[in-house]
Design an enzyme around this catalytic site. Structure first.
Site, PDB file in Angstrom:
ATOM      1  N   ARG A  40       0.834  -1.207   0.000  1.00  0.00           N
ATOM      2  CA  ARG A  40       0.000   0.000   0.000  1.00  0.00           C
ATOM      3  C   ARG A  40       0.870   1.259   0.000  1.00  0.00           C
ATOM      4  NH1 ARG A  40      -5.182   1.498   3.873  1.00  0.00           N
ATOM      5  NH2 ARG A  40      -5.128   3.731   3.531  1.00  0.00           N
ATOM      6  N   ASP A  77     -12.907  -2.078  -3.242  1.00  0.00           N
ATOM      7  CA  ASP A  77     -13.663  -1.361  -2.210  1.00  0.00           C
ATOM      8  C   ASP A  77     -15.120  -1.320  -2.626  1.00  0.00           C
ATOM      9  OD1 ASP A  77     -13.202   0.457   0.305  1.00  0.00           O
ATOM     10  OD2 ASP A  77     -14.642   1.536  -0.952  1.00  0.00           O
TER      11      ASP A  77
END
Length: 361
Positions: A40, A77
């Site tokens: 990330r 997401d």
């Protein structure tokens, strides 16, 4: 067509025989893994990670390289659809997701279009195709979406909320307007999940994270009816196999009977519902997924093993159970505790799948 080496997850969802209870974990690719945090950071931001198919694939596979899980879940997401609808998704440090253009009027609703999955959300489909290629048949890949009600709450509130003041005000004062929002979202979610299936997802899950905030009549009208509409519009077969559909309403244990009537293959349970009671109520119609309290993973491996044994015993003999947490894994859980969970499920569940079971810890 790639040979699927471990299809226990798919068989359990269809209540077919397995030799042990399969397990995966909601949010299994996440901040509790140091390798995820490194990827990330390399990506630059959460949404940059979601929108990079190669890096999304990398983090999807990380938990599988660490634990012998029985399914992978697409790293993405639930808010990709509202973002593609032009609401301007961004993330505020320490505050979660926010939208630059929340829904405040009928004009805002009129402007909403149904995104083209291969165009507006092509990065998700590219991720699905990349993950399937890299999995090489190791385990099945799960695609997913948020439910229309859950997505609508973020779009109307402008981000995360605790009491859903704006969403419920619209529900009570302008129900027709809310139905218009939910109808567009149902069309968008159906197209989105069908595109994931076409790209290679072998099962799909609808996350109704905030359905439990509704009262019973409102749940049926504003959440469940739209999920049922989606289930009815999904492609249920691909690559000569059935594509199972899982519905999960957090806090929805009181509605399992009507959830099972949607035509889904499995229901997710959070930890507030006894899985034995759930099986007695709906287990002849659907498989069940769940339902360890995520906070149990803060306990010792011995305690985790005991909790796993209790859930397996409550479900009882036979197939139709996919072990999971009752919600996503927390970011500060030690990875070794997740490993202990997977090991316990695989070991302790085997006697429950023997022809004449005498299961014991």
């Amino acid at each position: 067509m790639t040979t699927l080496h471990n299809d226990r997850f798919l068989r359990a969802l269809l209540r077919q025989p397995v030799d042990y209870t399969p397990i995966w974990m909601m949010r299994q690719a996440g901040r509790y893994l140091p390798e995820y945090r490194a990827t990330r950071e390399k990506a630059g931001s959460f949404m940059d990670l979601c929108k990079n198919p190669e890096l999304a694939c990398e983090v999807t596979l990380q938990p599988l390289d660490r634990f012998p899980l029985d399914a992978a879940i697409l790293f993405s997401d639930i808010l990709t659809i509202p973002d593609a609808m032009g609401l301007g998704l961004y993330f505020e440090t320490g505050e979660g997701p926010r939208f630059q253009h929340p829904i405040r009027s009928s004009a805002d609703v009129e402007r909403l279009g149904v995104p083209d999955p291969e165009d507006d959300l092509g990065y998700v489909m590219d991720a699905v195709r990349t993950i399937r290629r890299e999995l090489a048949g190791r385990v099945p890949l799960i695609g997913f979406s948020g439910s229309p009600w859950t997505l609508a709450t973020y779009m109307i509130e402008g981000g995360s909320a605790k009491v859903f003041a704006r969403s419920k005000a619209m529900m009570y004062d302008q129900p027709a307007l809310l139905h218009q929002v939910l109808g567009k979202l149902a069309d968008a979610v159906t197209a989105y999940l069908n595109a994931q299936i076409a790209a290679g997802a072998q099962a799909v899950m609808i996350f109704d994270t905030w359905g439990g905030a509704l009262h019973p009549l409102a749940y049926r009208e504003f959440s469940l009816d739209y999920m049922g509409r989606i289930v009815g519009g999904l492609k249920r077969e691909a690559e000569d196999r059935k594509v199972p559909v899982i519905l999960f309403t957090k806090g929805g244990g009181q509605w399992l009977e009507i959830m099972a009537q949607t035509g889904c293959d499995a229901l997710g349970l959070d930890w507030t519902t006894d899985i034995g009671d759930a099986r007695a109520r709906v287990g002849h119609r659907v498989a069940l997924q769940g339902n360890l309290d995520p906070c149990a993973l803060y306990a010792s491996p011995e305690t985790i093993r005991r909790e796993v044994a209790g859930i397996l015993a409550a479900y009882g003999n036979g197939s139709g159970h996919v072990f999971n947490l009752g919600h996503g894994i927390n970011p500060d859980v030690p990875p070794e505790h997740a490993a202990a969970l997977v090991e316990a499920v695989h070991e302790l569940s085997r006697p429950y799948h023997a022809e004449k079971s005498t299961a014991a810890v």
